[in-house]
Design a protein around this motif. Structure first.
Motif, PDB file in Angstrom:
ATOM      1  N   ALA A   3       0.792  -1.215   0.000  1.00 43.57           N
ATOM      2  CA  ALA A   3       0.000   0.000   0.000  1.00 43.57           C
ATOM      3  C   ALA A   3       0.831   1.276   0.000  1.00 43.57           C
ATOM      4  O   ALA A   3       0.487   2.255  -0.653  1.00 43.57           O
ATOM      5  N   THR A   4       1.888   1.272   0.732  1.00 38.82           N
ATOM      6  CA  THR A   4       2.646   2.517   0.853  1.00 38.82           C
ATOM      7  C   THR A   4       3.799   2.593  -0.125  1.00 38.82           C
ATOM      8  O   THR A   4       4.570   3.522  -0.091  1.00 38.82           O
ATOM      9  N   ARG A   5       3.868   1.606  -1.004  1.00 39.27           N
ATOM     10  CA  ARG A   5       5.012   1.613  -1.913  1.00 39.27           C
ATOM     11  C   ARG A   5       4.957   2.847  -2.809  1.00 39.27           C
ATOM     12  O   ARG A   5       5.936   3.550  -3.006  1.00 39.27           O
ATOM     13  N   ARG A   6       3.785   3.077  -3.365  1.00 35.03           N
ATOM     14  CA  ARG A   6       3.641   4.243  -4.216  1.00 35.03           C
ATOM     15  C   ARG A   6       3.862   5.510  -3.400  1.00 35.03           C
ATOM     16  O   ARG A   6       4.499   6.460  -3.865  1.00 35.03           O
ATOM     17  N   ALA A   7       3.352   5.516  -2.165  1.00 38.34           N
ATOM     18  CA  ALA A   7       3.570   6.685  -1.319  1.00 38.34           C
ATOM     19  C   ALA A   7       5.046   6.913  -1.081  1.00 38.34           C
ATOM     20  O   ALA A   7       5.527   8.042  -1.056  1.00 38.34           O
ATOM     21  N   ALA A  49      -0.352   3.576   7.221  1.00 35.44           N
ATOM     22  CA  ALA A  49       0.040   2.155   7.154  1.00 35.44           C
ATOM     23  C   ALA A  49       0.697   1.709   8.455  1.00 35.44           C
ATOM     24  O   ALA A  49       0.453   0.601   8.944  1.00 35.44           O
ATOM     25  N   TRP A  50       1.496   2.560   9.005  1.00 33.46           N
ATOM     26  CA  TRP A  50       2.162   2.201  10.264  1.00 33.46           C
ATOM     27  C   TRP A  50       1.152   2.088  11.406  1.00 33.46           C
ATOM     28  O   TRP A  50       1.164   1.105  12.159  1.00 33.46           O
ATOM     29  N   LEU A  51       0.278   3.068  11.506  1.00 34.84           N
ATOM     30  CA  LEU A  51      -0.707   3.063  12.587  1.00 34.84           C
ATOM     31  C   LEU A  51      -1.633   1.846  12.492  1.00 34.84           C
ATOM     32  O   LEU A  51      -1.991   1.240  13.510  1.00 34.84           O
ATOM     33  N   ARG A  52      -1.976   1.474  11.271  1.00 36.03           N
ATOM     34  CA  ARG A  52      -2.866   0.319  11.088  1.00 36.03           C
ATOM     35  C   ARG A  52      -2.217  -0.976  11.558  1.00 36.03           C
ATOM     36  O   ARG A  52      -2.906  -1.923  11.920  1.00 36.03           O
ATOM     37  N   ASP A 107       5.238  -1.823   5.517  1.00 31.43           N
ATOM     38  CA  ASP A 107       5.067  -2.466   4.206  1.00 31.43           C
ATOM     39  C   ASP A 107       6.394  -2.772   3.541  1.00 31.43           C
ATOM     40  O   ASP A 107       6.589  -2.527   2.351  1.00 31.43           O
ATOM     41  N   GLY A 108       7.309  -3.291   4.310  1.00 32.46           N
ATOM     42  CA  GLY A 108       8.597  -3.691   3.755  1.00 32.46           C
ATOM     43  C   GLY A 108       9.662  -2.613   3.827  1.00 32.46           C
ATOM     44  O   GLY A 108      10.841  -2.903   3.691  1.00 32.46           O
ATOM     45  N   TRP A 109       9.236  -1.372   4.011  1.00 32.62           N
ATOM     46  CA  TRP A 109      10.207  -0.270   4.108  1.00 32.62           C
ATOM     47  C   TRP A 109      10.722  -0.168   5.530  1.00 32.62           C
ATOM     48  O   TRP A 109       9.952  -0.196   6.483  1.00 32.62           O
ATOM     49  N   MET A 110      12.032  -0.020   5.658  1.00 33.20           N
ATOM     50  CA  MET A 110      12.582   0.251   6.978  1.00 33.20           C
ATOM     51  C   MET A 110      12.739   1.767   7.136  1.00 33.20           C
ATOM     52  O   MET A 110      13.467   2.403   6.375  1.00 33.20           O
ATOM     53  N   LEU A 111      12.023   2.286   8.116  1.00 32.98           N
ATOM     54  CA  LEU A 111      12.050   3.725   8.369  1.00 32.98           C
ATOM     55  C   LEU A 111      12.507   3.966   9.795  1.00 32.98           C
ATOM     56  O   LEU A 111      12.332   3.114  10.669  1.00 32.98           O
TER      57      LEU A 111
END
Lengths: 130, 534
Positions: A3-7, A49-52, A107-111
């Motif tokens: 979901a957040t990939r495009r974001a 996405a993180w909050l969910r 969603d796979g991203w490390m932040l």
């Protein structure tokens, strides 16, 4: 990476850019950071996405406190505290988060924790305004 | 000289000093190193100078376990062996690769890198490489470095040199033709190693040709150099004296098969600013007349614990424009090529549709190999580098259940075909996770960018993971016959005149491509054989 990939494609336009805009400082130390975000929809999507993914997502006030505390802001009305200082503080904290493993997987991203929390603040503000 | 084995007199017995079975990187290197040693050398090559379908079919076998390349696709059975299609990537194993590591069960070689150092230096010339210098910083400085200062507890830049690539069968053919002491028998299949009654030595190698011709080669020393799968198969087929196979009293032959699991398109990076300073990381560059590139690899001070996993390397491919649809297309393509579908199929299909113009552009260029296409918008092939895709290639830990065995199926010579049962386990999962975490942390810490990686599912390995066609470990080296087939000198335990060359002797694999180490070990074995034959 869904979901957040495009974001995340717009992530470079997030608060990570060095140029923090000077913003109104109505007593909110986090406000200048939010104002500096050039791609708020992207930030909000990441925050959402993180909050969910959290069992007990924090509220806006708590997130603001966390971010402010992590950045150890002084009095935001202090004219000596320029945006460049805040920018450096934020960037340093991001780097420190990665170094110390204070990271969040979205969603796979490390932040870094601080940037994820900032995104979540943008999300909650956006949803509150809607 | 070269002799077509099909013309050798039926039932003849050829006497020689050293018999080398196989003419790939190991066999040819060994033959070259022994060509002026003062004793005769016979090389038995299954194929001819060109690929022949009937001969290649002798490599066919079955697969089980994790998806891998079919054995007759991953290998080439003619003069030069698999170097006839290798890519030429070279790097010595790291010092740590030779040591026992908590994160890799059964790790630790009975030799150290220092033992191989002079042979690695010689191997550079054999593989037509540059100077034996793998200090990434020095090469990066030469192209205007410095590069990123990775935390050695997580990452380092690992430099690779690229061989032309040397086609051993072409490069060394003339020298072997002119070598009076070396006779290369083409179309000669080593069907059996015939041992003496106590299986303490090999009496002769029984050779068979596809035209029915059969003869024997008697040698003081025999070297199996037939490749990571075939070395084990020949031992297992040589079962007249030892029913489980020659040198297999401890049931080790064929076990511990390793490859380098390769996760294509395992991650993506989005850079904070275009054109981050990552010199030599994006493809091959010629520096000081040497073709080199660097990958990310586990740092030299990376923690080593029971759950840390092993070595890895991450290959970056630069992106000039970020188009999610093209990312998704690559993911779909990778899955479909393995007859499967990605878990988030609908997301990827949606992305492809949203970015259909760019996807069409990418497809057109890939199909027709052109830089421009009639589609718009075009994906730039130059300009600021704004991101990268990542392939992750990892070390596999030795696993006795990952193995080569014989099936009941027979090849044209009536020999049992092989079954490759490739197994991966928790160590590889740990390694993959660590690679993902380290690169994401370091890219974030250094302000390079953010990284997204594909998480592993609970049990199944993802469709974008295949082997690297690096067959290793099936006759591994160990001082202990219960955990290895050959000793530190590459002699088969308990068999005084049988040696093995090639990556089948690797006890562990590291993350580097195996050919340079294969060649170094062959050169070292050449010295050992000279001593034994003196």
């Amino acid at each position: 990476m869904t979901a957040t990939r495009r974001a995340a494609l717009g992530f470079a336009g997030l608060a990570l850019t060095a140029g923090f805009a000077r913003a109104e400082r109505g007593g909110d130390p986090v406000a200048p950071l939010i104002e500096a975000i050039t791609n708020r929809p992207a930030a909000a999507a990441i925050g959402r996405a993180w909050l969910r993914g959290l069992a007990e997502p924090p509220d806006l006030a708590t997130l603001r406190q966390h971010v402010a505390a992590a950045l150890q802001f002084g009095d935001p009305r202090d004219p000596g505290l320029g945006t460049s200082t805040q920018s450096a503080q934020f960037t340093a904290q991001v780097r420190r988060d990665f170094d110390e493993g204070h990271v969040e997987m979205v969603d796979g991203w490390m932040l870094s924790r601080i940037e994820t929390q900032l995104c979540a603040i943008v999300c909650l503000i956006t949803e509150g305004e809607a | 000289m070269f002799i077509d084995a099909r013309t050798v007199e039926q039932s003849a017995v050829v006497e020689t000093g050293v018999c080398i079975i196989g003419a790939g990187a190991a066999g040819i290197t060994l033959a070259m190193s022994l060509r002026s040693a003062g004793f005769p050398v016979a090389v038995l090559e299954s194929g001819d100078f060109e690929l022949d379908e009937a001969t290649q079919d002798l490599d066919a076998g079955d697969l089980a376990g994790v998806t891998n390349y079919p054995p007759d696709i991953s290998r080439l059975r003619f003069f030069g062996g698999t170097t006839n299609h290798w890519a030429g990537w070279c790097r010595p194993l790291d010092e740590a690769d030779f040591l026992p590591r908590a994160g890799v069960p059964l790790s630790g070689w009975p030799i150290r890198r220092a033992d191989l150092r002079p042979y690695y230096d010689q191997a550079q010339k054999v593989c037509e490489l540059g100077p034996p210098d793998y200090d990434a910083d020095a090469w990066i400085q030469a192209v205007g470095g410095p590069g990123p200062k990775f935390d050695p507890r997580r990452l380092k830049a690992a430099l690779f040199q690229v061989s032309p690539p040397t086609r051993f069968g072409e490069t060394y053919r003339e020298a072997l033709r002119q070598a009076d002491s070396v006779t290369v028998y083409l179309n000669a299949n080593a069907a059996e190693l015939q041992a003496n009654g106590t299986a303490s030595s090999v009496e002769q190698v029984n050779v068979r040709c596809l035209n029915g011709r059969a003869f024997a080669v008697r040698a003081r020393c025999v070297v199996l150099a037939a490749g990571g799968l075939e070395n084990a198969r020949v031992l297992l087929l040589s079962n007249k004296v030892q029913p489980a196979g020659l040198g297999n009293t401890n049931d080790v032959v064929g076990r511990y098969f390793m490859d380098h699991p390769w996760f294509t398109y395992a991650g993506i990076a989005r850079f904070e600013r275009p054109d981050p300073k990552l010199p030599l990381f994006f493809g091959q560059t010629t520096v000081r007349e040497t073709s080199v590139f660097t990958t990310l690899a586990a740092g030299d001070e990376a923690p080593d614990s029971a759950d840390s996993g092993g070595g890895f390397r991450i290959v970056l491919d630069k992106a000039f424009r970020i188009v999610e649809g093209v990312d998704s297309l690559k993911t779909l393509g990778s899955a479909l090529s393995h007859f499967s579908l990605p878990a988030d199929l609908w997301h990827h299909l949606g992305s492809v549709l949203r970015d259909r113009d760019a996807v069409a552009d990418s497809l057109y260029k890939n199909t027709f190999g052109r830089r421009s296409s009639p589609f718009t918008p075009k994906i730039p092939t130059s300009g600021p580098v704004v991101g990268a895709s990542m392939d992750i290639n990892i070390e596999q830990a030795p696993n006795p259940e990952s193995r080569v065995t014989l099936t009941r199926k027979r090849d044209a010579l009536g020999q049992n075909r092989l079954l490759l049962d490739w197994r991966l386990g928790e160590t590889e999962r740990n390694t993959y996770r660590r690679a993902c975490a380290f690169v994401a942390q370091e890219f974030g810490r250094l302000g390079i960018g953010r990284v997204a990686t594909t998480p592993l599912q609970a049990k199944a390995w993802p469709p974008n993971m295949v082997g690297s066609r690096h067959h290793m470990g099936t006759t591994r080296m160990s001082d202990n016959p219960k955990t290895g087939v050959v000793d530190a000198q590459c002699q088969v335990h308990g068999i005084s005149n049988l040696f093995i060359a090639g990556s089948s002797v690797f006890p562990t694999s590291g993350y580097a491509n195996p050919t340079l180490t294969i060649v170094a070990l062959a050169l070292r074995l050449g010295d050992e054989l000279r001593r034994r034959m003196a």
